[in-house]
Design a protein around this motif. Structure first.
Motif, short mmCIF file in Angstrom:
data_model
loop_
_atom_site.label_atom_id
_atom_site.label_comp_id
_atom_site.label_asym_id
_atom_site.label_seq_id
_atom_site.Cartn_x
_atom_site.Cartn_y
_atom_site.Cartn_z
N ASP A 51 -21.07 -90.73 26.37
CA ASP A 51 -19.86 -91.41 26.82
C ASP A 51 -19.41 -90.98 28.22
OD1 ASP A 51 -18.25 -93.44 26.20
OD2 ASP A 51 -16.67 -92.22 25.29
N GLY A 52 -19.69 -89.74 28.59
CA GLY A 52 -19.25 -89.28 29.91
C GLY A 52 -20.25 -89.56 31.03
N ASP A 53 -21.32 -90.29 30.75
CA ASP A 53 -22.38 -90.49 31.75
C ASP A 53 -21.91 -91.31 32.95
OD1 ASP A 53 -24.31 -89.06 30.48
OD2 ASP A 53 -25.35 -90.79 29.62
N THR A 54 -22.44 -90.94 34.10
CA THR A 54 -22.28 -91.76 35.29
C THR A 54 -23.65 -92.32 35.64
OG1 THR A 54 -20.46 -90.40 36.11
CG2 THR A 54 -21.61 -91.75 37.73
N LEU A 55 -23.73 -93.65 35.65
CA LEU A 55 -25.01 -94.31 35.91
C LEU A 55 -24.96 -95.08 37.22
CD1 LEU A 55 -25.70 -95.94 32.40
CD2 LEU A 55 -26.27 -93.61 33.17
N GLU A 56 -26.03 -94.96 37.99
CA GLU A 56 -26.23 -95.85 39.14
C GLU A 56 -27.49 -96.65 38.83
OE1 GLU A 56 -24.79 -96.78 41.90
OE2 GLU A 56 -23.04 -95.46 41.69
N ILE A 57 -27.32 -97.93 38.60
CA ILE A 57 -28.46 -98.78 38.26
C ILE A 57 -28.71 -99.71 39.43
CG2 ILE A 57 -29.41 -100.41 36.60
CD1 ILE A 57 -27.19 -99.47 34.64
N VAL A 58 -29.87 -99.53 40.08
CA VAL A 58 -30.23 -100.44 41.17
C VAL A 58 -31.30 -101.38 40.64
CG1 VAL A 58 -31.27 -100.65 43.46
CG2 VAL A 58 -29.66 -98.79 42.98
N SER A 59 -31.02 -102.69 40.70
CA SER A 59 -31.95 -103.68 40.22
C SER A 59 -32.47 -104.44 41.44
CB SER A 59 -31.23 -104.62 39.27
OG SER A 59 -32.13 -105.54 38.73
N PHE A 60 -33.74 -104.22 41.76
CA PHE A 60 -34.29 -104.76 43.00
C PHE A 60 -34.60 -106.25 42.88
CE2 PHE A 60 -34.97 -100.28 43.67
CZ PHE A 60 -34.68 -100.15 45.02
N VAL A 61 -34.34 -106.98 43.95
CA VAL A 61 -34.83 -108.36 44.06
C VAL A 61 -35.95 -108.37 45.10
CG1 VAL A 61 -32.64 -109.38 43.35
CG2 VAL A 61 -33.09 -109.05 45.78
N GLY A 62 -36.81 -109.40 45.02
CA GLY A 62 -37.99 -109.45 45.89
C GLY A 62 -37.65 -109.82 47.32
N GLY A 63 -38.61 -109.55 48.20
CA GLY A 63 -38.48 -109.92 49.60
C GLY A 63 -38.65 -108.75 50.52
N GLY A 64 -39.56 -108.93 51.48
CA GLY A 64 -39.78 -107.84 52.42
C GLY A 64 -40.68 -108.28 53.55
#
Lengths: 64, 220
Positions: A51-64
């Motif tokens: 319950d006390g977790d801090t999450l950073e979720i990066v969901s990548f999209v394509g392109g480069g």
């Protein structure tokens, strides 16, 4: 929990994998930090969220 | 073209080039840039632009990684030329960089980056720039670098397709050593594919964040 800076309830005991799937993330495109450290993809299925977790979720999209 | 040949053919000496850079940047700044060790993983619309920007300001050590060859469809946004189609991107790009400054140390790795070789490939780099195209590879590299090298600075990109507003592209600091550039949402769709202006915009966000880090600025 705090997810990407926003307070979110943890609905029930669940793994990172379950949480990501239920919230529509494509697991293979995600890089995730839990409480300041990277969480390797191999441990998504066995890591229980707390319950006390801090999450950073990066969901990548394509392109480069 | 190898580095020695490029140096032989250069019209200006190392000293002359350096003096010109110092005139623009100052001696203190140039020394910091010269000490920089930056890996660029993926040499497409992002990586080729990042490499050119860092070469122009004289970043001392560049490590370029890509397994692919130049394709005609790359030329709408990537820094290659018609006569380079079919060549390895590492080699084609390093020739272009040597035309800008042949005195920099450029390491090439023409390999496919996978989970298993990340730890070995990026040992010597202080900053890693993720510049891939495919989202699964982006996630793999970012996770791998953060896992194996949490002390290194990592700059990644997500969301740069099409011709949406320039102002949606931004740089944010995800965590202490991890920065993300792009609008984070725009994918390539019919009629709104990857295009030079917006790809370069995002690449320049990456290049400027790298420059800031080399010069001691950690905020975005």
């Amino acid at each position: 929990m705090i997810v990407n800076g926003v307070e979110k309830p943890l609905p029930r005991p669940m793994t990172v994998q379950e949480y990501l799937e239920e919230n529509g993330y494509q697991i293979a495109r995600v890089a995730m930090e839990r409480n300041g450290s990277i969480l390797p993809k191999a441990s998504f299925a066995e890591t229980m969220l707390e319950d006390g977790d801090t999450l950073e979720i990066v969901s990548f999209v394509g392109g480069g | 073209m190898d580095r020695e040949k490029a140096i032989d053919e250069a019209k200006f000496s190392f000293g002359e080039l350096r003096e010109a850079l110092v005139e623009r940047h100052s001696e203190e700044t140039q020394q910091k840039l010269e000490r920089g060790r930056v890996a660029i993983a993926g040499l497409g619309g992002l990586g080729s632009n990042v490499a050119i920007a860092l070469t122009r300001i004289g970043v001392g050590h560049l490590h370029l990684l890509d397994f692919d060859r130049v394709d005609l469809t790359n030329l709408n946004r990537q820094q290659y030329f018609l006569d380079q189609v079919g060549r390895y991107k590492t080699e084609a790009l390093s020739e272009t960089l040597q035309r800008i400054n042949p005195y920099l140390d450029i390491r090439l790795d023409t390999v496919k980056i996978i989970d298993e070789n990340i730890e070995e490939l990026f040992q010597e780099d202080e900053i890693v720039c993720e510049a891939f195209d495919v989202p699964e590879y982006k996630a793999m590299l970012v996770s791998g670098i953060l896992e194996h090298f949490p002390e290194k600075k990592l700059i990644a990109a997500s969301g740069l397709a099409g011709y949406e507003s320039s102002n949606l592209i931004r740089t944010r600091r995800v965590s202490k050593n991890f920065y993300l550039c792009g609008d984070e949402v725009t994918v390539s769709t019919y009629g709104k594919g990857l295009m030079a202006p917006r790809a370069a915009l995002c690449a320049t966000h990456e290049a400027n964040m790298i420059t800031r880090l080399l010069l001691g600025e950690e905020d975005v």
